[in-house]
Scaffold this motif. Structure first.
Motif, mmCIF file in Angstrom:
data_model
loop_
_atom_site.group_PDB
_atom_site.id
_atom_site.type_symbol
_atom_site.label_atom_id
_atom_site.label_comp_id
_atom_site.label_asym_id
_atom_site.label_seq_id
_atom_site.Cartn_x
_atom_site.Cartn_y
_atom_site.Cartn_z
ATOM 1 N N TYR A 38 139.098 39.262 54.298
ATOM 2 C CA TYR A 38 140.087 38.467 53.569
ATOM 3 C C TYR A 38 140.314 39.053 52.173
ATOM 4 N N CYS A 189 146.249 36.272 58.974
ATOM 5 C CA CYS A 189 145.448 36.914 60.030
ATOM 6 C C CYS A 189 146.057 36.705 61.420
ATOM 7 N N HIS A 322 143.936 45.946 57.134
ATOM 8 C CA HIS A 322 143.142 45.070 56.266
ATOM 9 C C HIS A 322 143.013 45.606 54.847
#
Length: 641
Positions: A38, A189, A322
């Protein structure tokens, strides 16, 4: 259900979160177990794609935040007042300000790598605003599509198609074009991994899957998918073009791991001798044209093992989704090239005239940065990997070949026909597109399948008599039952509206009213449909019912200009001139160039014998549209008095 009990079905793996019962849970739930991912993802272009307007989100330079649209003669300025961002529109005549409108910016779209565009929301109805900051050049200008005399000011609707690519899935009001009850703050996500409720439920019970041996079917891991399925995830948003929904599908329906062409077929016009031209979000299409991709794909396309396809060139060969590209070491991109092109002596022989630093940057020559054809003031890398093209190749005359689906080899003829109709409606008004659409439609047996497409073509062509003949041929009761479904794209509502317009333009207001009612019933929050219904009711002297429609519109969106114009006209008919003028003036402040409103103001002042004011507004109409017949005739009559 154990991991081994799930079997591969063709090219699509059966994932539990493909079920309709799987729900989206949001990125903050994911971060509870995946905090480190995250932390880096939130800094990527996807993570920063959309957010509320704040000083932190904005990349704009507000020292010189002003632009001038010479064609519309409108000026714009963006400024902060404390922690709120505003865009002010104004018009000057000599040194006098003749118009001003200021709106608060609610959202900023764009990560800031290329642009920041601005949006405002009124009761959930979201519109784009007429200023964009182009971060690479540190330059304010009109947004893409607002240039060259088509500045839509504060009225460009942001619908589900736009929002669902630039953001996580929003909560959209069915039966509207641009009303939302909730907007997430950036792509999350679940856009790449699918809805997470089942995965969270399983992990919450202590259930675990050894992902070194098995696939966790509660959530999609794109690395475990086939090349085509991996590409489909990226192509959902990085394949900009003419997106044609399949029958009964919406922009919500595709989930990672599924086949994109079962839901959406994305078309682009193809030209001979135009290999150097590309649009902004065409990364997947351009990469697939590269010999690097084609050769690597041919090697492994028939490999049906469930192992990651590390041998093939895909988006993630160079891009870790990511991690921000800004934080990615440049060697990552060069290494992706040298993994295949590993013969150093061969490379040096080919590049013997290049400087040392150029040898270390394959992308600079083989994926050159240049402007896209659809977004001004930006520079993006062309993902068509190849040898640099020569000036002679660039100067060849390009010729149109046709529309081709980028993600589907053999789309059916109805999909092709709708692609050509959409290409005409959304991008380029060339009659040949409609001719091609008709060609494909005529090859399809069964009238019901093609009915709405033919209706749209006749409507575009303003062939209202032919459209009505088509409806009567089918039988109006049959058409009434065919166009009966509400949906996110309002397809049946649009068909009903177009039928209503055909009757209205042939002076059959009784039938027009019936179809406008149907359109508004199927799409009750499409305010344009309500506006047309209100006008049709007024034409039948049903003033009370007409007023209800316009008041509904203004209660939903008090910035809807046409409703002020139409409601003012009815108030004038009812003998309330002061209220009529008040409504007209509110509308004029919102849009000083609305022809119908300006004509109503001119008529009002003619009725009150204020000829100078009447002439002023008629001249304004002619300034906006020099060919307006009503205004030209009225001016001529005034001048003869």
């Amino acid at each position: 259900m154990t991991p081994n009990s799930i079997k591969e079905k063709k090219d699509t793996l059966v994932y539990l979160n493909h079920s309709d019962t799987a729900k989206y849970i949001g990125m903050n739930t994911c971060r509870q177990c995946h905090q480190s991912i995250y932390n880096t993802f939130i800094e990527t272009g996807m993570g920063k794609s959309f957010d509320v307007a704040s000083r932190k989100k904005s990349f704009g330079d507000f020292i010189s935040a002003s632009i001038y649209d010479r064609i519309a003669n409108l000026q714009y300025r963006a400024y902060w007042n404390k922690d709120s961002l505003f865009i002010k529109e104004f018009r000057l005549s000599k040194k006098d300000t003749t118009h001003t409108r200021t709106e608060k910016v609610n959202y900023i779209i764009g990560s800031g790598q290329h642009t920041n565009s601005h949006m405002y929301s009124v009761n959930g109805y979201v519109h784009q605003m007429p200023m964009t900051y182009y971060t690479q050049k540190k330059h304010w200008d009109l947004p893409p599509g607002f240039e060259n005399g088509v500045n839509t000011r504060f009225s460009r609707k942001i619908g589900l198609e736009c929002m669902s690519c630039h953001n996580a899935y929003p909560e959209f009001v069915k039966g509207s074009e641009n009303k939302f009850t909730r907007l997430p703050n950036g792509i999350d996500c679940e856009r790449c991994h699918g809805p997470g409720s089942i995965h969270v439920a399983q992990r919450s019970t202590g259930s675990k899957v050894d992902t070194s041996k098995y696939i966790d079917y509660s959530i999609v891991n794109p690395a475990k998918l086939s090349i085509d399925a991996q590409f489909d995830i990226c192509q959902r948003c990085h394949l900009q073009g003419n997106a044609v929904l399949k029958e009964g599908k919406s922009f919500y329906d595709f989930k990672p791991g599924q086949k994109l062409s079962d839901f959406i077929s994305v078309f682009l016009p193809k030209y001979k001798n135009a290999d150097d031209e590309f649009i902004m979000a065409s990364h997947a299409d351009r990469l697939k044209q590269s010999a690097c991709f084609i050769k690597s794909y041919e090697k492994v396309k028939d490999n049906r093992s469930l192992k990651p396809y590390k041998e093939a060139l895909t988006c993630v060969t160079c891009h870790n989704p990511h991690v921000s590209v800004k934080q990615t070491n440049k060697n990552v991109f060069n290494d992706a090239c040298t993994n295949c092109h590993s013969n150093a002596s061969e490379i040096n022989n080919v590049h013997n005239e290049l400087k040392n630093n150029e040898l270390k940057n394959c992308v600079s020559c083989h994926m050159p940065a240049s402007g896209s054809t659809d977004i001004p003031h930006v520079s993006v890398h062309d993902h068509y990997i190849r040898k640099p093209i020569t000036k002679k190749e660039k100067d060849k005359i390009k010729t149109f070949i046709g529309l081709f689906s980028i993600n589907e080899k053999n789309p059916d003829n109805l999909t092709k026909a709708n692609a050509y109709i959409d290409q005409y409606s959304k991008f380029e008004q060339s009659a040949s597109y409609l001719d091609s659409a008709i060609f494909f439609l005529k090859s399809i047996p069964g009238n019901k399948k093609t009915l709405s497409s033919f209706i749209q073509i006749y409507f575009i062509q303003q062939k209202y008599t032919e459209l009505i003949a088509l409806i009567k041929n089918q039988g109006e009761q049959v058409c009434d039952s065919v166009f009966s479904k509400d949906s996110y794209d309002n397809k049946d509502a649009w068909a009903a509206y177009r039928i209503g317009e055909a009757f209205s333009n042939t002076n059959d207001n009784t039938n027009a009213l019936r179809w406008f009612k149907k359109a508004a019933k199927l799409a009750p929050y499409n305010l344009d449909f309500r506006n047309k219904l209100g006008s049709s009711l007024a034409a039948e002297s049903m003033l009370k019912e007409s007023i209800e429609q316009f008041e509904f519109i203004l209660n939903e969106n008090p910035k809807f200009v046409s409703a002020y114009s139409n409601l003012g006209y009815i108030k004038l008919l009812q003998g309330f001139p002061a209220e009529a003028l008040r409504l007209y003036k509110v509308g004029e402040k919102l849009d000083p160039d609305n022809e119908a409103l300006l004509l109503n103001l001119a008529a009002y002042y003619l009725n009150t014998k204020e000829r100078l004011l009447a002439k002023k507004y008629l001249e304004e109409v002619i300034r906006v549209n020099p060919k307006n017949k009503k205004a030209l005739a009225a001016i001529q009559q005034l001048n003869s008095l």
